[in-house]
Motif scaffolding. Structure first.
Motif, PDB file in Angstrom:
ATOM      1  N   HIS A  50      15.973  -5.158   3.415  1.00 34.04           N
ATOM      2  CA  HIS A  50      14.767  -4.842   4.152  1.00 34.04           C
ATOM      3  C   HIS A  50      13.788  -5.945   4.390  1.00 34.04           C
ATOM      4  O   HIS A  50      13.051  -6.157   5.521  1.00 34.04           O
ATOM      5  CB  HIS A  50      13.895  -3.494   3.637  1.00 34.04           C
ATOM      6  N   LEU A  51      13.657  -6.932   3.291  1.00 33.05           N
ATOM      7  CA  LEU A  51      12.768  -7.922   3.394  1.00 33.05           C
ATOM      8  C   LEU A  51      13.139  -8.742   4.498  1.00 33.05           C
ATOM      9  O   LEU A  51      12.334  -9.372   5.355  1.00 33.05           O
ATOM     10  CB  LEU A  51      12.594  -8.823   1.989  1.00 33.05           C
ATOM     11  N   PHE A  52      14.567  -9.265   4.239  1.00 32.43           N
ATOM     12  CA  PHE A  52      15.409 -10.014   5.716  1.00 32.43           C
ATOM     13  C   PHE A  52      14.944  -9.321   6.870  1.00 32.43           C
ATOM     14  O   PHE A  52      14.611 -10.370   8.015  1.00 32.43           O
ATOM     15  CB  PHE A  52      16.805 -10.176   5.204  1.00 32.43           C
ATOM     16  N   LEU A  53      15.087  -8.237   7.076  1.00 35.31           N
ATOM     17  CA  LEU A  53      14.923  -7.531   8.511  1.00 35.31           C
ATOM     18  C   LEU A  53      13.394  -7.712   8.840  1.00 35.31           C
ATOM     19  O   LEU A  53      13.069  -8.022  10.009  1.00 35.31           O
ATOM     20  CB  LEU A  53      15.283  -6.106   8.541  1.00 35.31           C
ATOM     21  N   THR A  54      12.507  -7.710   7.819  1.00 28.89           N
ATOM     22  CA  THR A  54      11.034  -7.866   8.221  1.00 28.89           C
ATOM     23  C   THR A  54      10.859  -9.281   8.606  1.00 28.89           C
ATOM     24  O   THR A  54      10.127  -9.759   9.485  1.00 28.89           O
ATOM     25  CB  THR A  54      10.336  -7.776   7.059  1.00 28.89           C
ATOM     26  N   THR A 112       0.692  -1.200   0.077  1.00 26.44           N
ATOM     27  CA  THR A 112       0.026   0.293   0.072  1.00 26.44           C
ATOM     28  C   THR A 112       0.997   1.230  -0.048  1.00 26.44           C
ATOM     29  O   THR A 112       0.584   2.388  -0.547  1.00 26.44           O
ATOM     30  CB  THR A 112      -0.994   0.119   1.270  1.00 26.44           C
ATOM     31  N   GLN A 113       1.957   1.215   0.579  1.00 31.27           N
ATOM     32  CA  GLN A 113       2.765   2.343   0.379  1.00 31.27           C
ATOM     33  C   GLN A 113       3.760   2.247  -0.820  1.00 31.27           C
ATOM     34  O   GLN A 113       4.517   3.599  -0.869  1.00 31.27           O
ATOM     35  CB  GLN A 113       3.996   2.295   1.786  1.00 31.27           C
ATOM     36  N   GLY A 114       3.740   1.164  -1.779  1.00 32.12           N
ATOM     37  CA  GLY A 114       4.176   1.476  -2.864  1.00 32.12           C
ATOM     38  C   GLY A 114       5.600   1.274  -3.052  1.00 32.12           C
ATOM     39  O   GLY A 114       6.436   1.506  -3.869  1.00 32.12           O
ATOM     40  N   LEU A 115       5.964   0.545  -1.862  1.00 29.63           N
ATOM     41  CA  LEU A 115       7.570   0.056  -1.609  1.00 29.63           C
ATOM     42  C   LEU A 115       7.730  -1.476  -2.761  1.00 29.63           C
ATOM     43  O   LEU A 115       8.943  -1.318  -3.154  1.00 29.63           O
ATOM     44  CB  LEU A 115       7.756  -0.230  -0.265  1.00 29.63           C
ATOM     45  N   ASN A 123       9.624  -0.976  -5.804  1.00 31.86           N
ATOM     46  CA  ASN A 123       9.143   0.343  -6.400  1.00 31.86           C
ATOM     47  C   ASN A 123      10.032   1.689  -5.922  1.00 31.86           C
ATOM     48  O   ASN A 123      10.166   2.445  -6.644  1.00 31.86           O
ATOM     49  CB  ASN A 123       7.729   0.543  -6.290  1.00 31.86           C
ATOM     50  N   SER A 124      10.560   1.390  -4.592  1.00 31.66           N
ATOM     51  CA  SER A 124      11.031   2.705  -4.063  1.00 31.66           C
ATOM     52  C   SER A 124      12.494   2.231  -3.481  1.00 31.66           C
ATOM     53  O   SER A 124      13.042   1.340  -4.034  1.00 31.66           O
ATOM     54  CB  SER A 124       9.968   2.800  -3.235  1.00 31.66           C
TER      55      SER A 124
END
Length: 207
Positions: free
Chosen positions: A162-166, A84-87, A155-156
């Motif tokens: 960042h996916l790994f941290l998530t 939704t944030q377009g990331l 997209n950004s």
């Protein structure tokens, strides 16, 4: 509610409805039943569930299911936020009305984590080590393959790290929440057992 607030809310709702309509139109044209990507998502959704049915320790079904549901919920929250944030975006989906990948968030990821959780807890292995390895595989192996085949798109500023941290946050939250509820359950059983023992010592109650 003021007129200005009502107008602003109406505008947001209208834009949201228009966006949902555009996604449905896009899905029907580029991501519906006549694309291999749609059927890939169907297979990604169904296959892990079939594997789980045969590989799951059904004696621990409630514990494993509760843990897996935690993984599913947190994956959905984070994936929805990023989408939704377009990331990032999933150019192909099984269902056009959700922002995230249903196959990934509701099946592949939860089932993978459930099986690792089941194995580590059964054999007294380090849960965090092995789920961290799984997170590395999802972040730096699976997702790049998805990107290569246009099944996932950044997209950004977000990237694989960042996916790994998530995923790291998800594996910790899911384990901690499950452990808390297991502790509460164990504590309640122990207290209940103590109360039952005290009643037995007092003998039968005469009416």
């Amino acid at each position: 509610m003021s007129d200005a607030q009502r107008e602003a809310l109406h505008k947001l709702i209208k834009e949201q409805q228009q966006g949902s309509h555009q996604w449905l139109k896009y899905w029907l044209e580029y991501s519906a039943f006549d694309t291999w990507q749609f059927w890939f998502h169907v297979v990604m959704f169904l296959s892990p569930l079939i594997i789980l049915y045969f590989a799951m320790d059904w004696k621990r079904a409630l514990q494993l299911g509760f843990y897996g549901f935690n993984v599913h919920v947190w994956f959905g929250y984070f994936d929805d936020f990023g989408s939704t944030q377009g990331l990032w975006t999933y150019p192909y989906k099984m269902i056009p009305f959700v922002a995230h990948s249903l196959g990934m968030d509701a099946s592949l990821a939860p089932v993978s984590f459930i099986l690792v959780y089941q194995w580590t807890t059964k054999h007294n292995k380090n849960y965090y080590l092995y789920t961290l390895i799984l997170s590395l595989g999802l972040s730096f192996v699976l997702k790049p393959i998805f990107v290569m085949h246009n099944l996932f798109k950044f997209n950004s500023w977000a990237n694989y790290f960042h996916l790994f941290l998530t995923y790291g946050v998800i594996l910790v939250l899911s384990k901690v929440i499950t452990d808390i509820f297991l502790w509460l359950q164990k504590n309640a059983k122990e207290n209940g057992s103590k109360v039952g023992t005290r009643i037995k010592k007092k003998g039968p109650v005469l009416k």
